[in-house]
Design a protein around this motif. Structure first.
Motif, PDB file in Angstrom:
ATOM      1  N   ALA A  14       0.861  -1.190   0.000  1.00 34.15           N
ATOM      2  CA  ALA A  14       0.000   0.000   0.000  1.00 34.15           C
ATOM      3  C   ALA A  14       0.896   1.238   0.000  1.00 34.15           C
ATOM      4  N   ALA A  15       1.071   1.795  -1.178  1.00 29.87           N
ATOM      5  CA  ALA A  15       1.908   2.987  -1.302  1.00 29.87           C
ATOM      6  C   ALA A  15       1.096   4.202  -0.857  1.00 29.87           C
ATOM      7  N   TYR A  16       1.335   4.643   0.362  1.00 24.78           N
ATOM      8  CA  TYR A  16       0.616   5.781   0.924  1.00 24.78           C
ATOM      9  C   TYR A  16       1.547   6.492   1.891  1.00 24.78           C
ATOM     10  N   PRO A  17       1.219   7.727   2.271  1.00 22.38           N
ATOM     11  CA  PRO A  17       2.092   8.457   3.193  1.00 22.38           C
ATOM     12  C   PRO A  17       1.951   7.948   4.631  1.00 22.38           C
ATOM     13  N   GLU A  18       2.753   6.960   4.993  1.00 21.56           N
ATOM     14  CA  GLU A  18       2.716   6.388   6.336  1.00 21.56           C
ATOM     15  C   GLU A  18       2.919   7.474   7.394  1.00 21.56           C
ATOM     16  N   LEU A  19       3.825   8.379   7.144  1.00 18.35           N
ATOM     17  CA  LEU A  19       4.038   9.498   8.061  1.00 18.35           C
ATOM     18  C   LEU A  19       3.055  10.600   7.663  1.00 18.35           C
ATOM     19  N   ASP A  20       1.910  10.609   8.347  1.00 23.77           N
ATOM     20  CA  ASP A  20       0.795  11.470   7.954  1.00 23.77           C
ATOM     21  C   ASP A  20       0.636  12.721   8.812  1.00 23.77           C
ATOM     22  N   GLY A  21       1.551  12.969   9.736  1.00 23.58           N
ATOM     23  CA  GLY A  21       1.464  14.152  10.583  1.00 23.58           C
ATOM     24  C   GLY A  21       0.716  13.932  11.883  1.00 23.58           C
ATOM     25  N   ARG A  22      -0.023  12.856  12.009  1.00 25.83           N
ATOM     26  CA  ARG A  22      -0.833  12.642  13.211  1.00 25.83           C
ATOM     27  C   ARG A  22       0.003  12.194  14.416  1.00 25.83           C
ATOM     28  N   ASP A  23       1.164  11.592  14.166  1.00 28.56           N
ATOM     29  CA  ASP A  23       2.002  11.145  15.277  1.00 28.56           C
ATOM     30  C   ASP A  23       2.502  12.305  16.130  1.00 28.56           C
ATOM     31  N   VAL A  24       2.616  13.490  15.550  1.00 25.78           N
ATOM     32  CA  VAL A  24       3.152  14.644  16.285  1.00 25.78           C
ATOM     33  C   VAL A  24       2.064  15.484  16.966  1.00 25.78           C
ATOM     34  N   GLU A  25       0.797  15.121  16.786  1.00 27.51           N
ATOM     35  CA  GLU A  25      -0.276  15.869  17.455  1.00 27.51           C
ATOM     36  C   GLU A  25      -0.128  15.734  18.969  1.00 27.51           C
ATOM     37  N   PRO A  26      -0.466  16.779  19.717  1.00 28.67           N
ATOM     38  CA  PRO A  26      -0.214  16.762  21.167  1.00 28.67           C
ATOM     39  C   PRO A  26      -0.943  15.670  21.936  1.00 28.67           C
ATOM     40  N   ASP A  27      -2.079  15.193  21.449  1.00 30.31           N
ATOM     41  CA  ASP A  27      -2.819  14.147  22.159  1.00 30.31           C
ATOM     42  C   ASP A  27      -2.433  12.733  21.737  1.00 30.31           C
ATOM     43  N   THR A  28      -1.597  12.588  20.726  1.00 29.78           N
ATOM     44  CA  THR A  28      -1.236  11.264  20.228  1.00 29.78           C
ATOM     45  C   THR A  28      -0.288  10.551  21.186  1.00 29.78           C
ATOM     46  N   GLU A  29      -0.567   9.273  21.392  1.00 30.44           N
ATOM     47  CA  GLU A  29       0.291   8.434  22.230  1.00 30.44           C
ATOM     48  C   GLU A  29       0.628   7.180  21.426  1.00 30.44           C
ATOM     49  N   LEU A  30       1.897   6.857  21.353  1.00 31.55           N
ATOM     50  CA  LEU A  30       2.367   5.669  20.657  1.00 31.55           C
ATOM     51  C   LEU A  30       2.523   4.533  21.665  1.00 31.55           C
ATOM     52  N   PHE A  31       2.142   3.333  21.261  1.00 28.61           N
ATOM     53  CA  PHE A  31       2.254   2.140  22.094  1.00 28.61           C
ATOM     54  C   PHE A  31       3.112   1.129  21.343  1.00 28.61           C
ATOM     55  N   TRP A  32       3.918   0.363  22.076  1.00 30.89           N
ATOM     56  CA  TRP A  32       4.739  -0.643  21.425  1.00 30.89           C
ATOM     57  C   TRP A  32       5.157  -1.721  22.418  1.00 30.89           C
ATOM     58  N   VAL A  33       5.565  -2.850  21.831  1.00 31.50           N
ATOM     59  CA  VAL A  33       6.133  -3.965  22.581  1.00 31.50           C
ATOM     60  C   VAL A  33       7.487  -4.260  21.954  1.00 31.50           C
ATOM     61  N   GLU A  34       8.502  -4.407  22.802  1.00 25.40           N
ATOM     62  CA  GLU A  34       9.856  -4.724  22.338  1.00 25.40           C
ATOM     63  C   GLU A  34      10.284  -6.095  22.836  1.00 25.40           C
ATOM     64  N   GLU A  35      11.065  -6.762  22.009  1.00 28.03           N
ATOM     65  CA  GLU A  35      11.733  -8.004  22.392  1.00 28.03           C
ATOM     66  C   GLU A  35      13.146  -7.954  21.848  1.00 28.03           C
ATOM     67  N   ASP A  36      14.110  -8.177  22.694  1.00 30.61           N
ATOM     68  CA  ASP A  36      15.525  -8.174  22.299  1.00 30.61           C
ATOM     69  C   ASP A  36      15.897  -6.903  21.531  1.00 30.61           C
ATOM     70  N   GLY A  37      15.382  -5.756  21.989  1.00 30.29           N
ATOM     71  CA  GLY A  37      15.713  -4.482  21.371  1.00 30.29           C
ATOM     72  C   GLY A  37      14.978  -4.163  20.091  1.00 30.29           C
ATOM     73  N   GLU A  38      14.086  -5.041  19.659  1.00 29.76           N
ATOM     74  CA  GLU A  38      13.313  -4.819  18.424  1.00 29.76           C
ATOM     75  C   GLU A  38      11.863  -4.509  18.780  1.00 29.76           C
ATOM     76  N   VAL A  39      11.265  -3.543  18.105  1.00 32.58           N
ATOM     77  CA  VAL A  39       9.836  -3.293  18.247  1.00 32.58           C
ATOM     78  C   VAL A  39       9.125  -4.355  17.426  1.00 32.58           C
ATOM     79  N   VAL A  40       8.296  -5.175  18.092  1.00 33.15           N
ATOM     80  CA  VAL A  40       7.634  -6.282  17.404  1.00 33.15           C
ATOM     81  C   VAL A  40       6.128  -6.065  17.238  1.00 33.15           C
ATOM     82  N   ALA A  41       5.577  -5.043  17.907  1.00 33.90           N
ATOM     83  CA  ALA A  41       4.157  -4.719  17.745  1.00 33.90           C
ATOM     84  C   ALA A  41       3.966  -3.263  18.145  1.00 33.90           C
ATOM     85  N   THR A  42       3.021  -2.608  17.495  1.00 33.89           N
ATOM     86  CA  THR A  42       2.788  -1.190  17.771  1.00 33.89           C
ATOM     87  C   THR A  42       1.368  -0.793  17.403  1.00 33.89           C
TER      88      THR A  42
END
Length: 148
Positions: free
Chosen positions: A34-62
């Motif tokens: 899916a060729a689309y703008p993955e970086l859409d500007g919403r990640d930098v909005e003040p209310d946005t919160e990113l969630f992730w799970v790491e294993e052995d230093g790698e992000v494996v889910a988000t």
């Protein structure tokens, strides 16, 4: 099960942010073609919160939690291919729903699900809330979890 981490973009360590964004591009742009703008500007909005799970230093889910005008929104749910089927995205979904209810009590939570994943999102209280639509030639359905 590894712990869930969450933070605003500005508070995510640079290497972790790189790995998180790399995972989203690997899943949505490369794997799903899916060729689309993955970086859409919403990640930098003040209310946005990113969630992730790491294993052995790698992000494996988000995923990310946003605030729309009348609802919270969960999006960009992605799991590395090698980590699928282990419940990591479910763990993230539960954490994001809990956080949305904590931050914005009494509002609904929306998401746009790939149609084949609607039953999976239903496990977290989401119901189809509108007509099917195509995004990057992939069938999607809007879903909503009403306020608790």
């Amino acid at each position: 099960m590894p712990p869930v981490s969450s933070a605003r973009l500005i508070d995510v360590p640079a290497e972790t942010l790189y790995r998180l964004l790399w995972l989203r591009v690997a899943v949505f742009v490369v794997e799903q073609r899916a060729a689309y703008p993955e970086l859409d500007g919403r990640d930098v909005e003040p209310d946005t919160e990113l969630f992730w799970v790491e294993e052995d230093g790698e992000v494996v889910a988000t995923l990310r939690l946003l605030r729309d005008s009348d609802a919270a929104r969960i999006g960009r749910v992605a799991t590395a291919e090698a980590a699928r089927g282990r419940g990591l995205s479910a763990q993230l979904m539960r954490a994001a729903v809990e956080r949305a209810e904590e931050r914005w009590p009494g509002i609904a939570i929306d998401l746009d699900a790939q149609k084949h994943l609607a039953p999976w999102y239903a496990r977290f209280g989401f119901e189809i809330s509108g007509p099917e639509f195509a995004e990057d030639d992939i069938p999607h359905v809007p879903m909503r979890r009403t306020a608790a």
